[in-house]
Scaffold this motif. Structure first.
Motif, PDB file in Angstrom:
ATOM      1  N   THR A 388       0.862  -1.172   0.173  1.00 52.63           N
ATOM      2  CA  THR A 388      -0.112   0.123   0.159  1.00 52.63           C
ATOM      3  C   THR A 388       0.993   1.151  -0.071  1.00 52.63           C
ATOM      4  N   ASP A 390       2.576   4.965   0.287  1.00 53.17           N
ATOM      5  CA  ASP A 390       2.183   6.216   1.466  1.00 53.17           C
ATOM      6  C   ASP A 390       2.700   7.348   0.719  1.00 53.17           C
ATOM      7  N   ARG A 392       3.264  10.274   1.546  1.00 54.67           N
ATOM      8  CA  ARG A 392       4.194  10.799   2.517  1.00 54.67           C
ATOM      9  C   ARG A 392       5.531  10.455   2.572  1.00 54.67           C
ATOM     10  N   ARG A 393       5.730   9.298   2.149  1.00 58.93           N
ATOM     11  CA  ARG A 393       7.040   8.441   1.944  1.00 58.93           C
ATOM     12  C   ARG A 393       7.226   7.748   0.632  1.00 58.93           C
ATOM     13  N   PRO A 409       6.814   1.609   3.022  1.00 60.61           N
ATOM     14  CA  PRO A 409       5.889   0.641   2.280  1.00 60.61           C
ATOM     15  C   PRO A 409       7.042   0.078   1.325  1.00 60.61           C
ATOM     16  N   GLU A 461       0.671   6.670  13.742  1.00 63.58           N
ATOM     17  CA  GLU A 461       0.593   5.785  12.635  1.00 63.58           C
ATOM     18  C   GLU A 461       0.689   4.374  13.038  1.00 63.58           C
ATOM     19  N   TRP A 463       1.877   0.557  11.332  1.00 59.33           N
ATOM     20  CA  TRP A 463       2.786  -0.038  10.263  1.00 59.33           C
ATOM     21  C   TRP A 463       2.423  -1.417  10.231  1.00 59.33           C
ATOM     22  N   ALA A 473       2.307  -1.693   4.611  1.00 56.58           N
ATOM     23  CA  ALA A 473       1.524  -0.509   4.559  1.00 56.58           C
ATOM     24  C   ALA A 473       2.137   0.202   5.678  1.00 56.58           C
ATOM     25  N   VAL A 474       2.060   1.745   5.593  1.00 61.90           N
ATOM     26  CA  VAL A 474       2.136   2.508   6.683  1.00 61.90           C
ATOM     27  C   VAL A 474       0.718   3.573   6.679  1.00 61.90           C
ATOM     28  N   LEU A 475       0.053   3.408   7.828  1.00 63.21           N
ATOM     29  CA  LEU A 475      -1.493   4.163   7.685  1.00 63.21           C
ATOM     30  C   LEU A 475      -1.351   5.318   8.747  1.00 63.21           C
TER      31      LEU A 475
END
Length: 496
Positions: A388, A390, A392-393, A409, A461, A463, A473-475
């Motif tokens: 997934t 991210d 932001r990353r 991710p 967050e 992970w 994923a990082v949510l």
């Protein structure tokens, strides 16, 4: 519920042990009645490979191996640059040198203690057929035998033509004309025991290259690039091999423990998953050894294949998950081929323009343009359908040589310790949700991570980490439905 692992080199051994750890019965088949312990063969074991083996109970391999932390590159007699390997925040060394024979011995000991692994030696695979299962045809000293399994992992190496042919696959690519002479030598070389040395055009091998690796027990592995018509027997008989070695060692006493001549290849199959069979290691891809990307990549194949097969066999995911094995590991093989081909093009330029570029880079000592082999590193599954993204990353692409990308991710989780234990050990028990303070774990197995730590995690967050310790994923500000969607995606879209 059985998986047949075809071939019991280090990749096959690792696959069998990983499957057994997931509770999957394994039939491990190998054509050789006994092992051949001669020669160092694959010697450079990278940190993440050592980590996989340590998780299986083979932590002694990191301890026994000779740790080296510096890679030095020379042009003729002058050092161009040296590269210090990053520690990565891990207790494991970045690289150790240890003979393949010793690795196989230790893994065999673990296999012998694993009741879920049925080892059958002296079974030469001659073909296979697929339907609702996989049927493997073998020749043995007692006549033909058949083995039936739900799935198979083919780790039969570069010579696994029978398996590839049955699957409609070929190792496509190129072979390099020049040969390489490899000698394992026992000698006392003070100051050389913790570094790899690479020489371009040294006086004692003019116009070609030499690579020197330290090994345990005062052994050194020396690789000379030699012409395609090189004759090892003639050089031994006439004393030229001794002269070649003396040019490096001087008058020090030495013993040749093993020697061989190799031709290097860059080849890979079109498909690493064909129905119920997954191809791994040298059976699926061959690369030149500069950078140590062969065995290390094969172990990554094994871990990727093992957890996905276990998930399918346990009913946690559908067969669609297995297609991601091809997607992820074929992309890794393509990258390894690109990296090692670039190295070989620099070592052995194929046209005048490349020869001129190489000469200028070496004469000018331009570090960034001198390619003596980018050392093995994990492949990053940033483009995988299981990951997934991210925004932001964003992944910035392959990082500079000798560095790692920031966690995010698709990136392998750093080997760090949290209050609940080593993160990778926790991840290898199944999907893991790492949370920052105040996050509801939505009923999942979770561990809290310190904000601003080695992951660069931000407040609020979560992970999600796969069973092979890659970040799925990082949510930010996760809700239970968002976690469920990421989990479903991370398991191939069919998590049950």
């Amino acid at each position: 519920m059985t998986v047949a692992v075809l071939g019991s080199g280090p990749v096959g051994q690792t696959a069998a042990l990983l499957l057994a750890r997931w509770g999957v019965p394994v039939v491990l088949v190998d054509e050789h009645p006994v092992r051949d312990p001669a020669g160092s063969k694959a010697i450079c074991q990278q940190r993440d490979t050592l980590d996989v083996w340590a998780s299986l109970g083979a932590g002694c391999l990191a301890e026994e191996g000779l740790t080296w932390t510096t890679a030095r590159t020379f042009h003729r007699d002058a050092e161009l640059f040296s590269l210090k390997l990053p520690d990565g925040g891990s207790a494991l060394p970045p690289f150790v040198n240890l003979s393949q024979a010793r690795v196989e011995e230790v893994l065999d000991e673990l296999i012998a203690r694993q009741p879920l692994i049925d080892v059958r030696r002296g079974y030469r695979v001659t073909g296979l057929e697929q339907g609702i299962s996989v049927e493997i045809q073998c020749e043995t000293a007692d006549g033909p035998r058949r083995i039936e399994a739900d799935y198979a992992i083919a780790c039969t190496g570069a010579r696994g033509d029978a398996v590839r042919r049955a699957l409609g696959q070929r190792l496509e690519g190129v072979s390099f004309r020049d040969l390489f002479l490899i000698c394992d030598i026992r000698a006392d070389l003070p100051g050389w025991a913790a570094e790899r040395r690479f020489y371009f055009d040294p006086p004692w091998n003019p116009g070609r290259q030499v690579l020197i690796h330290p090994c345990p027990g005062s052994r050194f592995r020396i690789d000379w690039q030699v012409p395609e018509d090189y004759d090892l027997a003639a050089e031994e008989t006439g004393g030229a091999l001794d002269e070649r070695i003396r040019a490096i060692l001087g008058d020090r006493p030495y013993e040749v423990v093993w020697r061989s001549v190799y031709r290097f290849h860059t080849r890979l199959v079109e498909r690493m998953r064909v129905g119920r069979v997954l191809l791994a290691g040298d059976c699926a891809h061959l690369v030149a050894p500069f950078g140590a990307r062969g065995l290390n990549s094969g172990v990554a194949d094994a871990e990727n294949a093992a957890w996905k097969l276990a998930w399918v066999l346990r009913g946690h995911a559908g067969e669609e998950l297995l297609e991601s094995y091809h997607t992820e590991r074929h992309a890794a093989a393509v990258e390894n081929a690109e990296v090692t081909t670039a190295t070989m093009d620099f070592l052995v330029p194929q046209d005048e323009a490349r020869r001129e570029h190489r000469a200028k880079a070496l004469a000018g000592g331009v570090h960034a343009e001198v390619d003596s082999g980018r050392l093995a590193e994990p492949f990053w599954y940033t483009e995988s359908p299981l990951t997934t993204p991210d925004p932001r990353r964003p992944f910035a692409g392959r990082p500079p040589r000798g560095t790692l990308p920031p966690p995010g991710p698709g990136v392998l989780l750093p080997d760090i310790t949290v209050p609940a234990g080593r993160i990778r050990d926790l991840a290898r028990q199944g999907f893991l949700l790492l949370t920052t303070p105040g996050v509801d774990a939505a009923g999942m197995r979770s561990a809290e991570i310190p904000v601003g730590g080695a992951l660069g995690a931000r407040p609020g967050e979560a992970w999600l980490v796969r069973p092979d310790a890659y970040v799925a994923a990082v949510l930010p500000d996760p809700t239970a439905p968002e976690v469920a969607i990421a989990l479903r995606r991370g398991s191939g879209g069919t998590f049950t």
